[in-house]
Scaffold this motif. Structure first.
Motif, mmCIF file in Angstrom:
data_model
loop_
_atom_site.group_PDB
_atom_site.id
_atom_site.type_symbol
_atom_site.label_atom_id
_atom_site.label_comp_id
_atom_site.label_asym_id
_atom_site.label_seq_id
_atom_site.Cartn_x
_atom_site.Cartn_y
_atom_site.Cartn_z
ATOM 1 N N TRP A 115 36.183 46.812 34.155
ATOM 2 C CA TRP A 115 37.029 47.856 34.724
ATOM 3 C C TRP A 115 36.321 49.205 34.701
ATOM 4 O O TRP A 115 36.372 49.987 35.631
ATOM 5 C CB TRP A 115 38.332 47.921 33.925
ATOM 6 C CG TRP A 115 39.304 48.934 34.389
ATOM 7 C CD1 TRP A 115 39.692 49.179 35.662
ATOM 8 C CD2 TRP A 115 40.037 49.843 33.562
ATOM 9 N NE1 TRP A 115 40.628 50.176 35.689
ATOM 10 C CE2 TRP A 115 40.869 50.602 34.426
ATOM 11 C CE3 TRP A 115 40.094 50.085 32.188
ATOM 12 C CZ2 TRP A 115 41.735 51.583 33.943
ATOM 13 C CZ3 TRP A 115 40.957 51.056 31.717
ATOM 14 C CH2 TRP A 115 41.758 51.802 32.591
ATOM 15 N N LEU A 122 34.215 49.292 39.704
ATOM 16 C CA LEU A 122 35.478 49.671 40.325
ATOM 17 C C LEU A 122 35.939 48.737 41.441
ATOM 18 O O LEU A 122 37.038 48.242 41.433
ATOM 19 C CB LEU A 122 35.329 51.079 40.902
ATOM 20 C CG LEU A 122 36.487 52.009 40.606
ATOM 21 C CD1 LEU A 122 36.875 51.932 39.162
ATOM 22 C CD2 LEU A 122 36.096 53.418 40.961
ATOM 23 N N GLU A 123 35.077 48.487 42.406
ATOM 24 C CA GLU A 123 35.564 47.825 43.611
ATOM 25 C C GLU A 123 35.703 46.324 43.484
ATOM 26 O O GLU A 123 36.459 45.712 44.200
ATOM 27 C CB GLU A 123 34.595 48.110 44.774
ATOM 28 C CG GLU A 123 34.520 49.559 45.170
ATOM 29 C CD GLU A 123 35.673 49.946 46.061
ATOM 30 O OE1 GLU A 123 35.886 49.288 47.080
ATOM 31 O OE2 GLU A 123 36.379 50.906 45.726
ATOM 32 N N VAL A 124 34.935 45.719 42.591
ATOM 33 C CA VAL A 124 34.886 44.258 42.630
ATOM 34 C C VAL A 124 35.464 43.601 41.397
ATOM 35 O O VAL A 124 35.203 42.449 41.135
ATOM 36 C CB VAL A 124 33.434 43.751 42.818
ATOM 37 C CG1 VAL A 124 32.916 44.203 44.146
ATOM 38 C CG2 VAL A 124 32.554 44.225 41.696
ATOM 39 N N HIS A 125 36.283 44.319 40.636
ATOM 40 C CA HIS A 125 36.666 43.716 39.367
ATOM 41 C C HIS A 125 37.496 42.453 39.520
ATOM 42 O O HIS A 125 37.365 41.547 38.730
ATOM 43 C CB HIS A 125 37.378 44.724 38.461
ATOM 44 C CG HIS A 125 38.534 45.354 39.140
ATOM 45 N ND1 HIS A 125 39.724 44.710 39.323
ATOM 46 C CD2 HIS A 125 38.665 46.555 39.730
ATOM 47 C CE1 HIS A 125 40.533 45.498 39.978
ATOM 48 N NE2 HIS A 125 39.935 46.607 40.245
ATOM 49 N N THR A 126 38.381 42.371 40.547
ATOM 50 C CA THR A 126 39.117 41.107 40.674
ATOM 51 C C THR A 126 38.158 40.002 41.052
ATOM 52 O O THR A 126 38.292 38.865 40.597
ATOM 53 C CB THR A 126 40.211 41.160 41.757
ATOM 54 O OG1 THR A 126 39.855 42.115 42.725
ATOM 55 C CG2 THR A 126 41.556 41.485 41.176
ATOM 56 N N GLY A 127 37.180 40.331 41.879
ATOM 57 C CA GLY A 127 36.196 39.333 42.255
ATOM 58 C C GLY A 127 35.417 38.846 41.040
ATOM 59 O O GLY A 127 35.166 37.646 40.891
#
Lengths: 288, 398, 310
Positions: free
Chosen positions: C270, C274-279
């Protein structure tokens, strides 16, 4: 009459639902895999159709034809390379795997398409048509017809083609099918591919009607769950019936209990079915 | 040799002093935003607004704090559109990133949740997107909001309709079951009943509803003169489209809160014609402000120059949050939190956003939210009279 | 059992000392770790030991949160509200368990998942009682300072976690644990051998719900404002499952190890991606399932002589 309109709304919606659910039901019934990616495949198909229309003027109905081979390839590859590795593992693992893959796909879509909702606005719009007092939008009607056509095609593949018969054989008894010379691994991959096709091909239909976003997958998935349980696993007629029943139930549920309860209603239906008739309206006992 | 050493030492000392002074010359404002997740389009708007403010303030030399000037830095944290994470982000910004002040997360719900943290630590927080009075009902002293309460939107709207469309008697309300959309629908219900209109339908739809056909069929069967629908952009695009699907027409159709956004106008196409809405600001308002942007026109021009589009009320609100904070700091002459808090509480200034005065609960009370209607694909202000761009057109058809 | 208990005692003692070293933000993180520890350990009863893939954690959590919140709204003090939430969760688990545990595999999974959705919408609809979509305010805890408040809730969650762990230990080494493991191996055979499968399953299910309910109530008091989508979030269920899989399903320490590791990774990702944390989360899950399905503890099985029992 209000009731006729509500019924018509439900049936039109139900036809779309049937298409969403048929591929999901097939994969679940044959591979015993709950494919969480199914919802995101639908969204992906929708985005592809959206950009094809906006950037190149390709009509969404045409995009369906493009979607078919594309998603078959994706589904086949995915199953063969990854999902097949744990195909015999407990239910939980396959569920978790497809969940993880879905997270990756939806994240990828957010990066590629941004999280804004997109809706395909047909120019010129198709308008509405009236049957007596009942008014229906032509785009939904067309989408429903196409959805049913796709579902019908799937049914034909399963009942007429060689590979379709092989899929059904594997579903009924995997060991016996293998003994008969069926390459079970290939069949699994093909089935998953077909499932992906049904999802990806319904995307262009849906994006004409609903605004889509990369995070919209779970909503469609929720419907697919309910329909599969309602109609019975692995059965295309089951998905059709399940879809129609759900569409009509939600429609009347909204009338009698208020729109806020429409979703609760469909899930309550799900639970009731699971408790009293888990194999669905058309399924056969023992094929869980 | 000695002189060289001395010079070197002096230089070093000077640089060190300058470095230390520099590090202290920055005002850090924390901005927890839903940069990822379903609310990310909103986060983008907020970011544009905040960045424009920071840039404008810094270009003018920085914020005046007593005798010196300090630059502004916005510290962003992503809370993934998840409210519990928004709360965590607020605490992280305050205790780990050492921000001086805070902007609220997006929306009434998250603003309310996170405000508990900023109140605990006594950090002045400006909320750019929270209008429901429920957000401000916990007796907090450090929360300030740039949106007036929801009834300031429904009341002028009802006045106008009552005046210019006296034949409108039956109202149908459909609300998304979420903090702001439901709260403002309840206000509409009140405003309608107050004027003797009959509310023939008032229902909520669940978050994530994919199909409104049934609700709309029911609304149609009641033959309302005025349809009032609330929700977010995707909900309202779908609702407008499904109204057309069922050939629903009415003299007045109001939707809150999407018609101000270009996304909604694009998503509905020709169906956007004559839909009314209200918001807390519109690029057409004209105020001569004392803030860093100056007049509304100047703000719009600056926004256009940086982003190539007209600002909508959400973007402007974010910039306003910054500009208001800046005014408070400058009034207080310090960045000490209690002093700035008091300056905010006592504020009575004109800004590009409008006159700014906060009520005892921290919510702004001085705005006169414009009512507008989409005419020929453009939001056209029909109230207040002073900035009117057009007349209310009756009849929303397909 | 003695060895497990000793290790646990040391571990818990260390954790209990955390507040002395840290300030409020770290206490917040610690509280979250403890909370997920409760969720993971609870899921372990029904999912890890009995092998029933339950997604009901979110349902119990939300139910507990709202029960506690409503109780506090009517004036009940926090401690009682939390206990009450646990009680309500227990009763709900008994009823739900009897109804759902007849189902197997995917059907059980879906049914348990859907329960959370239904509960959420019911709470949404009961606007008078729960505030519906507009959320519910809880009374703000009157504490001396920010740090005192953080410490209080840390210890509250710690208490629930300790209780859950004690239950885990007790169950693992008792007839119940044995019965649950039998059910996982082969339910039909266990049934034939005279194991009262229904009773054991329901007990496991109840254990998977009561502590989660309490944790939900503590959570509600901690943040003092809740909305239905926040507390009936399916991710609670999913994360609990992933944590247990990570650490080793069915084991005593697996869930805790998995929870701590998962959250540590999540915090790191986290802060940095930032942009790819769910990925990245998704990737973690995929790698875990494909290469480490028995969890991290299975590594120690390969390399060490110490085998976790259970």
């Amino acid at each position: 009459m209000l009731y006729l309109q509500i019924l018509a709304n439900g049936l039109v919606l139900g036809g779309l639902y049937a298409c969403i659910a048929s591929g999901f039901s097939l994969v679940w019934g044959v591979l015993n895999v709950i494919n969480i990616l199914h919802g995101s495949f639908i969204v992906l198909g929708g985005y592809l159709a959206y950009f094809a229309y906006v950037k190149a003027g390709v009509h969404p109905f045409l995009s369906i034809l493009i979607a078919i081979p594309a998603f078959f390839a994706i589904g086949y590859a995915l199953q063969r390379l990854m999902i097949n590795r744990i195909i015999a593992a407990p239910v939980l693992l396959t569920l978790t795997l497809t969940f993880g893959l879905d997270l990756m796909l939806s994240n990828g879509m957010i990066l590629a398409f941004t999280a804004d909702f997109k809706k395909l606005v047909l120019e010129p719009p198709l308008g509405t048509i009236a049957f007596g007092e009942v008014v229906l939008p032509i785009d939904r009607l067309a989408a429903m017809v196409l959805a049913l056509a796709l579902t019908g095609m799937l049914y034909l593949i399963l009942s007429r083609s060689r590979i379709g018969r092989a899929i059904v054989a594997v579903r009924m008894d995997r060991e016996a099918a293998a003994l008969m010379g069926v390459d079970v691994k290939r069949i699994y991959a093909a089935t998953f591919g077909l499932g992906a096709v049904m999802a990806g091909a319904s995307g262009p239909l849906l994006v004409m009607i609903f605004p889509i976003s990369p995070l919209g997958g779970p909503a469609y998935l929720g419907k697919a769950f309910v329909i599969c349980v309602l109609g019975g696993l692995g059965s295309v007629p089951g998905a059709m019936i399940g879809g129609l029943v759900l569409g009509v139930a939600e429609s009347f549920g909204s009338l009698w209990f208020g729109p806020e309860h429409a979703i609760t209603l469909s899930f309550s239906l799900l639970i009731l079915m699971l408790l009293f008739r888990p194999h669905g309206l058309l399924g056969r006992k023992g094929y869980e | 040799m000695n002189r060289a050493l001395l010079l070197g030492a002096a230089l070093a000392a000077g640089t060190a002093a300058a470095a230390v002074a520099h590090a202290q010359d920055v005002i850090r404002v924390g901005a927890p935003l839903p940069i990822t997740g379903p609310l990310s389009p909103e986060a983008k708007k907020q970011q544009r607004g905040y960045d424009l403010w920071a840039e404008t303030a810094n270009k003018a030399g920085g914020v005046k704090v007593g005798m010196k000037r300090m630059k502004v830095e916005i510290v962003y944290v992503d809370y993934q559109s998840n409210t519990p994470r928004a709360v965590q982000s607020a605490e992280k910004l305050i205790t780990q990133d050492n921000v001086n002040f805070l902007f609220s997360p997006f929306g009434s719900g998250a603003t309310k949740a996170a405000s508990s943290v900023s109140e605990k630590y006594q950090v002045p927080t400006v909320a750019a997107t929270a209008s429901s009075s429920q957000v401000y009902d916990q007796g907090y002293k450090y929360l300030f909001g740039t949106f007036t309460p929801n009834d300031t939107l429904t009341e002028p709207l009802s006045d106008i309709v009552g005046r210019e469309a006296p034949g409108v008697k039956r109202v149908a309300i459909l609300a998304r079951n979420d903090l702001f959309p439901l709260a403002i629908a309840q206000e509409m219900d009140k405003s309608a009943r107050k004027r003797g209109l009959s509310v023939v339908y008032f229902e909520k739809y669940a978050i994530g509803t994919l199909d409104h056909a049934s609700a709309l069929s029911q609304i149609k069967s009641q033959s309302p003169h005025w349809i009032f629908a609330t929700g977010y952009t995707n909900d309202l695009i779908l609702l407008r489209k499904q109204m057309a699907d069922q050939r629903i027409e009415a003299p007045v159709v109001t939707m809150i809160a999407a018609p101000a956004y270009q996304d909604w106008i694009d998503g509905t196409g020709r169906l956007s014609q004559n839909v009314t809405s209200a918001a807390w600001w519109h690029p057409a308002v004209r105020y001569e402000g004392k803030d860093v942007f100056g007049s509304t026109e100047a703000y719009v021009k600056a926004f256009r120059a940086k982003y190539g589009a007209l600002p909508d009320y959400a973007e402007a609100s974010a910039s306003a949050a910054g500009a208001i904070l800046q005014l408070a700091i400058e009034k207080a002459g310090s960045i000490e939190r209690t002093k700035v808090r008091d300056a905010l509480s006592a504020m009575n200034e004109m800004t590009f956003w409008g006159p700014v005065k906060f009520g005892p609960n921290g919510q702004i009370t001085s705005l006169e939210p414009p009512v507008f209607q989409i005419q020929k694909g453009k939001p056209t202000v029909i109230h207040p009279k002073s900035i009117r761009q057009g007349e209310l057109q009756l009849g929303v058809s397909n | 059992m003695k060895r497990d208990a000793t290790i646990a005692a040391v571990l818990f003692a260390l954790v209990a000392l955390l507040p002395l070293a840290g300030e409020a933000y770290w206490m917040r993180l610690g509280t979250i770790v403890l909370m997920y520890g409760v969720l993971a350990m609870s899921w372990n009863f029904i999912g890890g030991m009995a092998g029933y893939p339950s997604f009901a954690v979110a349902a119990f959590f939300g139910l507990g949160a709202y029960t506690g919140a409503v109780a506090q709204k009517f004036g009940l003090p926090m401690g009682l509200a939390w206990a009450g939430a646990g009680l309500v969760a227990m009763v709900f688990a008994v009823l739900l368990g009897i109804a759902l545990l007849r189902l197997r595999g995917h059907y059980f999974a879906i049914a348990s998942l859907v329960v959370a959705e239904v509960l959420r919408e019911l709470v949404n609809a009961a606007t008078e009682l729960t505030g519906g979509g507009m959320g519910l305010n809880l009374p703000i805890p009157a504490m001396a300072s920010v740090d005192a408040q953080a410490r209080f809730f840390f210890y509250a969650m710690f208490g629930v976690a300790a209780l859950t762990f004690a239950a885990t230990l007790a169950t693992t080494y008792s007839k119940l644990g044995f019965g649950l493991r039998c059910i996982q191996q082969n339910e039909a055979a266990a049934d034939m051998l005279g194991v009262d499968t229904t009773f054991y399953k329901v007990s496991g299910f109840v254990l998977s719900g009561v502590f989660v309910g309490m944790a939900g109530a503590v959570y509600a008091s901690w943040v003092y404002y809740i909305e239905p989508p926040d507390v009936f979030d399916v991710l609670f269920s999913v994360k609990a499952i992933v944590m247990v899989l990570l650490g080793g399903a069915g084991s005593v320490f697996g869930p805790l190890i998995g929870a701590a590791l998962f959250l540590g990774l999540e915090e790191l990702v986290w802060r940095n991606y930032l942009e790819v944390h769910t990925g990245v989360l998704g990737l973690m899950i995929v790698v875990l399932v494909l290469f480490l399905p028995k969890g991290l503890l299975s590594l120690s099985q390969r390399f060490g002589r110490w085998r976790p029992t259970g």
